[in-house]
Design an enzyme around this catalytic site. Structure first.
Site, PDB file in Angstrom:
ATOM      1  N   GLU A  78       0.797  -1.228   0.000  1.00  0.00           N
ATOM      2  CA  GLU A  78       0.000   0.000   0.000  1.00  0.00           C
ATOM      3  C   GLU A  78       0.832   1.282   0.000  1.00  0.00           C
ATOM      4  OE1 GLU A  78      -2.912  -0.145   3.118  1.00  0.00           O
ATOM      5  OE2 GLU A  78      -3.804  -2.002   2.407  1.00  0.00           O
ATOM      6  N   GLU A  90      -5.920  -8.135   0.473  1.00  0.00           N
ATOM      7  CA  GLU A  90      -6.429  -7.944   1.841  1.00  0.00           C
ATOM      8  C   GLU A  90      -7.893  -7.598   1.739  1.00  0.00           C
ATOM      9  OE1 GLU A  90      -4.593  -5.014   4.409  1.00  0.00           O
ATOM     10  OE2 GLU A  90      -2.579  -5.748   3.946  1.00  0.00           O
TER      11      GLU A  90
END
Ligand code: NAG
Ligand code: NAG
Ligand code: NAG
Ligand code: NAG
Ligand code: NAG
Ligand code: NAG
Ligand code: NAG
Ligand code: NAG
Ligand code: NAG
Ligand code: NAG
Ligand code: NAG
Length: 590
Positions: free
Chosen positions: A276, A485
């Site tokens: 991320e 995720e």
């Protein structure tokens, strides 16, 4: 004497220049300028007369301070999982009274399946679960400073000092997921364990530790997936050159990647370079007074970070391929589906800008053409951030799959003054993205059910998942999409005191079930989804929300460090028992 003087000055915002030598000690030389609270350089009134040398422990003490230790501080062997722990909860959906027995209302849909080879598992990240902060030569990371010094960043001053103590309990943790038949475990390696100063001397104890984590996975039939960087930047790299703000990070990341690839190479099925970058680049500018000052304007810093993150990722990808690493390699992008609030052209424009300044920031360069989307390029080129043709070729095509962390979705719309006005006014709070967003839709209702109050950003928006997956496939062609995720905080979970209440996390079960059904719909409509990883293997340090926000599919008792499966874990596994072509095979059960 020198050290305590240092601490006072550091908190006042002392600028230190530091360099490591080959034995792992640090040389700190006082920098003649320091930073005022408004960020402008001022003369440092209390300069050191001479440079000082610190060892690793002194570096910890100076920049982080005392850390907590766990009572369990050696590796624990696994014991078989009692079958009594493997009794699934009642089904999620009940038949209507008075049928007299419980049976699922939703039966299997024969047109859905997870094709053979589809990967699924559970995930974690080093700083959130490992604990053992100073054990076996680990160096401090920026997160140790965030939680210990800039304590206002985390709720209740929670730290990762002990975390879930997985550094010592990993064997049982792996045994526990194997007992449910989970085929993949995705975890991250702590860079500052391998290189306590981020570069320079390598720490063999840490390499041996992850060797055993990986081998233990393989021994239990669990395939390890490894993330190289999940936000825990070695503090020394931040303090010596500003971390991701400097292009020096590229070579240091590459040296780290090289050691990890050479050591674990073909034992890892999937590699993720960076987790991320959209999020960790927004850690810049870092809180004032805790880190060595940098001169890049605060609002420009995230884009410098992103620029170097792309170069670091791409270089690591090329390195891995040149070394013959056979697992897939990609980075983990993140964000939710972006729905225009209305059908106005300005909302459409704002929504496109939101894609460009988020997913597109990293996905366009890697999956399309080596460069930023045009709207972002227009902005970052004013900061001097332009890729050369050579860099574009380096970056283009450097991910084997499109790994995306996607928890929820939002509505997007133009700023109050409109996109065009915002773009000409750098004082607009939404500049330079010039898009606005909300979890509330055009009818005034939330996009979906709310999760826990410690994750106000998370609503159940699983109906949008098929459209999102199609959008990714159409916009950023790749070797397949992985949901790397997804997960849920059960409302008020931390207020529950009885174990049976905590373990009955039926809104999390519903989230996983609904989400996976949406993935199945997308697959049945021809979207190439190759895998998914639930966040998280167990309750852990949820960054600034501390231990209050619970994402675990296992409960962790933070007094005893005992783990228990929650109902949602069974629901998650059950969906694959129903729909996966590959069999689900539990092992290591009593
Ligand atoms: C001292 O700090 C200034 C301003 O941050 C920086 O330009 C300079 O490079 C630093 N000097 C050293 C030796 O790090
Ligand atoms: C590194 O620092 C240590 C501690 O000050 C010192 O003993 C050692 O000589 C230094 N090594 C080099 C190569 O400079
Ligand atoms: C490990 O824990 C024991 C007691 O729980 C303690 O005596 C010992 O000092 C600890 N060792 C380390 C290296 O922290
Ligand atoms: C967190 O730490 C700060 C600074 O040490 C302290 O002032 C504050 O009271 C602490 N908060 C809690 C909830 O412990
Ligand atoms: C990678 O290579 C190793 C050893 O040669 C082999 O055991 C493994 O199955 C390979 N993995 C993949 C994904 O091809
Ligand atoms: C946008 O237009 C479509 C097609 O005309 C319509 O179905 C939809 O309800 C409109 N959305 C909004 C928020 O007005
Ligand atoms: C980037 O790579 C893709 C294939 O991976 C290729 O189609 C495209 O032409 C490349 N773009 C540039 C600008 O090199
Ligand atoms: C963003 O939207 C909110 C409503 O959701 C509004 O109150 C706010 O003023 C908007 N911000 C800007 C800068 O346009
Ligand atoms: C620019 O935006 C700021 C903040 O919203 C506002 O106060 C100011 O009036 C705007 N300037 C112009 C020229 O619109
Ligand atoms: C956690 O462990 C402590 C100590 O054994 C125990 O008192 C407590 O009841 C446990 N909590 C739960 C929810 O089981
Ligand atoms: C079964 O799946 C198909 C394809 O996704 C879908 O069109 C259909 O509505 C589903 N049936 C039920 C009962 O959910």
């Amino acid at each position: 004497m020198k050290l305590s003087l240092n601490i006072c000055l550091l908190i006042a915002g002392l600028t230190l220049a530091a360099a490591s030598n080959s034995t792992g000690s640090l040389l700190l030389t006082e920098n003649a300028t320091t930073t005022a609270n408004n960020g402008s350089p001022v003369a440092n009134p209390s300069a050191f007369a001479t440079p000082i040398t610190l060892d690793l422990k002194q570096y910890w003490d100076l920049f982080v301070g005392p850390v907590q230790t766990a009572t369990i501080n050696t590796t624990v062997e696994a014991t078989p999982i009692p079958t009594s722990e493997l009794v699934p909860p009642p089904p999620l959906y009940y038949s209507a009274f008075p049928s007299g027995y419980q049976s699922p209302l939703v039966s299997m849909n024969e047109s859905w399946k997870f094709p053979s080879g589809f990967f699924w598992g559970v995930s974690s990240a080093a700083y959130q679960i490992e604990g053992a902060a100073q054990a076996e030569g680990r160096g401090p990371s920026i997160w140790d400073v965030f939680t210990h010094r800039a304590t206002y960043l985390t709720v209740s001053n929670d730290t990762g000092d002990v975390g879930d103590n997985q550094y010592y309990l990993y064997k049982q943790d792996i045994a526990r997921i194997a007992a449910l038949g989970v085929p993949y475990y995705s975890f991250s390696i702590s860079w500052s364990r391998i290189f306590p100063f981020g570069k320079g001397p390598v720490n063999e104890l840490a390499l041996a530790h992850y060797d055993d984590v990986i081998n233990t996975c393989l021994q239990y039939g669990v395939k390890p997936m490894v993330t190289l960087y999940h936000w825990d930047l070695p503090l020394f790299l931040q303090n010596s050159y500003g971390g991701w703000l400097s292009d020096e990070i590229v070579d240091d990341f590459l040296s780290y990647a090289k050691v990890v690839f050479s050591r674990y190479g073909n034992r890892v099925s999937h590699w993720f370079t960076l987790n991320e970058p959209i999020e960790f680049c927004q850690e810049y500018p870092m809180p004032k007074g805790y880190f060595t000052a940098v001169t890049i304007p605060p609002e420009a810093q995230p884009f410098f970070c992103g620029h170097h993150a792309l170069l670091a990722h791409a270089s690591a990808y090329r390195l891995a391929k040149s070394m013959g690493i056979n697992g897939t390699i990609s980075f983990k992008n993140n964000g939710g589906y972006k729905i225009p609030l209305t059908n106005s052209t300005d909302d459409a424009l704002a929504t496109q800008r939101a894609w460009d300044f988020n997913e597109g920031w990293f996905a366009n360069p890697v999956f399309v053409n080596g460069d930023y989307p045009q709207s972002l390029k227009d902005h970052v080129s004013t900061l001097g951030l332009e890729f050369t043709n050579e860099q574009k070729s380096l970056i283009n095509g450097t991910a084997d799959i499109f790994a995306h962390d996607a928890y929820t979705s939002y509505f997007y719309f133009a700023p109050d003054v409109g996109v065009a006005d915002c773009l000409t006014n750098s004082s607009n709070p939404l500049y330079p993205g010039c898009y606005n967003s909300s979890n509330t839709g055009p009818t005034g209702w939330l996009i979906g059910a709310a999760s826990d109050m410690y994750s106000p950003w998370l609503q159940r928006a699983t109906d949008w998942v098929p459209a999102f997956l199609r959008y990714i496939q159409d916009t950023w062609p790749s070797g397949g999409i992985a949901i790397s995720e997804f997960g849920w905080t059960e409302p008020y979970e931390e207020l529950r005191t009885l174990k049976e209440d905590i373990l009955s996390d039926y809104t999390r079960s519903a989230y996983f079930r609904n989400y996976l059904e949406s993935v199945l719909i997308a697959i049945s409509e021809g979207v190439n989804v190759v895998g998914c990883l639930a966040w998280s293997i167990m309750d852990n340090l949820e960054w600034t929300s501390g231990y209050h926000a619970k994402f675990g599919m296992q409960y962790v008792n933070f007094t005893t460090y005992e783990r228990n499966y929650k109902a949602s874990f069974f629901e998650y596994v059950n969906t694959f028992k129903l729909y996966a072509e590959d069999p689900v095979t539990p092992i290591f059960v009593e």
